[in-house]
Enzyme design. Structure first.
Site, PDB file in Angstrom:
ATOM      1  N   GLU A 120       0.836  -1.198   0.000  1.00 50.44           N
ATOM      2  CA  GLU A 120       0.000   0.000   0.000  1.00 50.44           C
ATOM      3  C   GLU A 120       0.879   1.260   0.000  1.00 50.44           C
ATOM      4  OE1 GLU A 120      -3.634   1.710   2.850  1.00 50.44           O
ATOM      5  OE2 GLU A 120      -2.271   0.151   3.593  1.00 50.44           O
TER       6      GLU A 120
ATOM      7  N   LYS B   5      -9.167   2.328  -2.356  1.00 55.67           N
ATOM      8  CA  LYS B   5      -9.492   1.713  -1.067  1.00 55.67           C
ATOM      9  C   LYS B   5     -10.905   2.125  -0.642  1.00 55.67           C
ATOM     10  CE  LYS B   5      -7.261   1.148   3.502  1.00 55.67           C
ATOM     11  NZ  LYS B   5      -6.034   1.510   4.245  1.00 55.67           N
TER      12      LYS B   5
ATOM     13  N   CYS C 171      -5.471  -3.165   2.253  1.00 48.47           N
ATOM     14  CA  CYS C 171      -5.277  -3.244   3.699  1.00 48.47           C
ATOM     15  C   CYS C 171      -6.572  -3.418   4.501  1.00 48.47           C
ATOM     16  CB  CYS C 171      -4.489  -2.038   4.185  1.00 48.47           C
ATOM     17  SG  CYS C 171      -3.687  -2.333   5.797  1.00 48.47           S
TER      18      CYS C 171
END
Length: 636
Positions: free
Chosen positions: A46, A115, A171
């Protein structure tokens, strides 16, 4: 041979916070290394182009433009690499900033996946900088000559092999109750990448590993977790670079923590596709809004590095073996206890040969009667010596029955079998299948009639491996009133018996260990010099090979050429190619022609994921033709 294996990698480069050129250099170094090793998809952590820990620098134009230019550089310098590359990068769109996974292939930016779940608790404060993407987020960007979409609603599909479809999440997306990867899997992604910067605290590694493993099982997919590491700011946090590759609930590979470099394995996308077809609760509705972004990749030959167990029915973690054996014995015994109680059976009759399967059947019966609080004397262990019986097996049968405190009977069947051969005009010197099966059927008749006489039930001893090969006499040892070993393959029978020997100890343990050391044999042909002359594995092949073939044929529907490839990998240095091919051909031939025996199996408990009950897991016509499978075997 591709066979659906896609070589994947999770990569952790060393980075410098906010030094995009340095970070790009190290990303390119690992891209080249991955490409040289035949990797077809590689993922990076990330925000690795900038560093995850840039904090308020994420608001600065100079950092965002630097990341953009370095991504374009990476795309340009990897245009000759036929490899999908996923890189974490911050992307600005008008007044919003998204935490994205950029997906590159042969110099093109295929798309950006933002994300969706932005953490803002404890040590995380991402909402200070980043905007949370939703299903409606859809932006179309032009960077130089690159045009692509920024949207979470996209997967990336290989035109040569549509089963090879990649999805991405970032994540925290994995750590929420409804991860985007679940919908991505339903949308067709068989390989899921997670670009992560997961800081390390005590106990988190085990939890992270379980999370990745379980998500790969829930999504029936491969899951590749790419974690940030060396170079991220240690002002308040430490990042461990814990890279993990999992497939369908199993860990294939993971990195040593606090290191940099590549973690590589192979994900079997055809296996995942089969799993989804087989499990009809894998739903694909409500996912049609996902765009399928094509990429044209020339799939390479994939050298296998992933672990392939020689005994797939046996737990790979030997520390878990005792617990697993206890669980299996309990399942078997519980099934039998329930049936004995329901049938109001006064006795349980077990034909005890002194061999492996009947020993396990007696062990299970003892456990069942102990569960019921029944006297073990109500278990009637019957040994029936005939033309092939050796003193070793006969003595072991008698000793074992006595050690468990059961009622033991010895019934010589030689005279009745001889009379039967006279009746049907069979020459006693003709040791053909009639000679063998006549003994097996006489034994079954004795057991059945003894069960009737004592108000009991006959306990079947045959195992899963024998059922697969048809290595049982039809209406002989093939038949019983309840078969406790029907879903236990021979390789697992050995472990269960060894476990019971260790648990029981004393004389019981000693005789069980001798049973384990006795060659597997039906003992239907006369002994030579007092020793067993008929050894099963010399006739039909090694059971460890047959169990291997059985597992992959039934559990994953693999074709013979793929099973052959896996067997060569698993048994390298143990069996040569010709031997593996010979017994695979035997297995396929026997598996098809012996289905009629499996079509009328007695009841018995399901224990593992592979069983052959015609009422449950395996339904196949007895006259199915094996020509397509045999043709592959012949071409190996």
């Amino acid at each position: 041979m591709k066979d659906g294996f896609i070589k994947v990698a999770a990569a952790t480069p060393e980075i410098h916070v906010a030094d995009c050129a340095f970070n790009a250099d190290n990303i390119l170094t690992l891209c080249r290394e991955a490409n040289e090793q035949g990797v077809q998809v590689v993922g990076f952590p990330e925000l690795c182009l900038t560093g995850y820990t840039c904090s308020d620098l994420f608001l600065h134009e100079v950092l965002l433009e630097g990341a953009k230019q370095q991504l374009l550089r990476i795309a340009k310098e990897t245009k000759d690499m036929d490899m999908l590359i996923l890189i974490g990068i911050p992307v600005r769109v008008r007044g919003a900033l998204y935490n994205c996974a950029a997906v590159l292939h042969k110099g093109d930016i295929l798309g950006m996946v933002p994300k969706r779940n932005i953490p803002n608790y404890t040590e995380f404060y991402e909402l200070r900088h980043f905007t949370e993407a939703t299903a409606e987020t859809a932006e179309y960007l032009t960077w130089g000559d690159q045009e692509f979409a920024l949207s979470p609603m996209q997967v990336f599909q290989c035109t040569e092999m549509p089963e090879f479809t990649v999805g991405a999440e970032i994540c925290e997306d994995l750590w929420v109750s409804n991860p985007p990867s679940s919908a991505l899997a339903a949308a067709g992604a068989t390989i899921l990448y997670n670009l992560s910067a997961s800081d390390e605290i005590i106990g988190k590694a085990a939890y992270r590993r379980d999370l990745v493993r379980m998500q790969s099982g829930r999504g029936q997919c491969g899951y590749v977790y790419c974690d940030a590491g060396q170079g991220e700011s240690s002002t308040d946090l430490v990042f461990a670079a814990h890279n993990i590759i999992a497939e369908n609930g199993s860990i294939l590979a993971q990195s040593k923590r606090f290191a940099t470099g590549l973690t590589i394995s192979e994900i079997d996308v055809k296996r995942m596709d089969y799993e989804r077809r087989r499990q009809n609760t894998f739903h694909t509705e409500d996912v049609f809004d996902y765009a399928e972004i094509p990429f044209d990749m020339q799939l390479r030959e994939t050298e296998l590095t992933r672990p392939v167990a020689q005994t797939p029915f046996v737990p790979s973690n030997k520390d878990d073996l005792a617990e697993r054996c206890e669980e299996i014995l309990t399942l078997q015994a519980t099934g039998l206890a329930t049936r004995v109680r329901h049938a109001h059976a006064k006795t349980a009759v077990v034909g005890l040969s002194g061999g492996l399967d009947s020993a396990l059947a007696l062990v299970v019966t003892v456990h069942a009667f102990d569960m019921l609080g029944r006297d073990r004397k109500d278990i009637i262990a019957v040994t029936m010596p005939c033309f092939g019986t050796t003193s070793r097996t006969k003595n072991n049968a008698l000793t074992l029955a006595a050690a468990y405190g059961t009622t033991c009977k010895t019934i010589e069947i030689g005279a009745s079998v001889t009379q039967h051969f006279i009746d049907i005009g069979h020459d006693m010197e003709d040791h053909s299948v009639t000679f063998e099966n006549g003994q097996a059927r006489e034994r079954t008749q004795v057991l059945m009639d003894l069960a009737n006489k004592t108000g009991g039930m006959v306990i079947g001893t045959g195992d899963l491996s024998e059922l697969a090969l048809g290595w049982a006499t039809y209406n002989g040892d093939h038949m019983s009133m309840y078969g406790v070993n029907g879903s236990i393959p021979k390789t697992l029978v050995r472990y269960l018996t060894a476990y019971e020997a260790e648990r029981a100890g004393g004389e019981t343990g000693r005789v069980l260990r001798d049973v384990l050391a006795t060659p597997v044999s039906p003992e239907l042909l006369p002994p030579k010099d007092g020793e067993i002359s008929q050894k099963t594995e010399e006739l039909v092949g090694p059971y460890e090979l047959h169990d291997f073939y059985l597992y992959y044929l039934l559990r994953f529907g693999m074709e013979p050429k793929k099973i052959y490839r896996l067997a060569k990998h698993a048994f390298a240095g143990i069996y040569d190619d010709a031997t593996i091919k010979k017994w695979l051909t035997t297995f396929v031939r026997r598996f098809f022609i012996q289905q009629f025996k499996r079509s009328c199996l007695p009841d018995g408990p399901k224990v593992g994921t592979v069983t052959l009950s015609p009422r449950g897991d395996w339904r196949m016509p007895s006259d199915a033709v094996s020509a397509l499978w045999m043709q592959q075997c012949e071409q190996l």
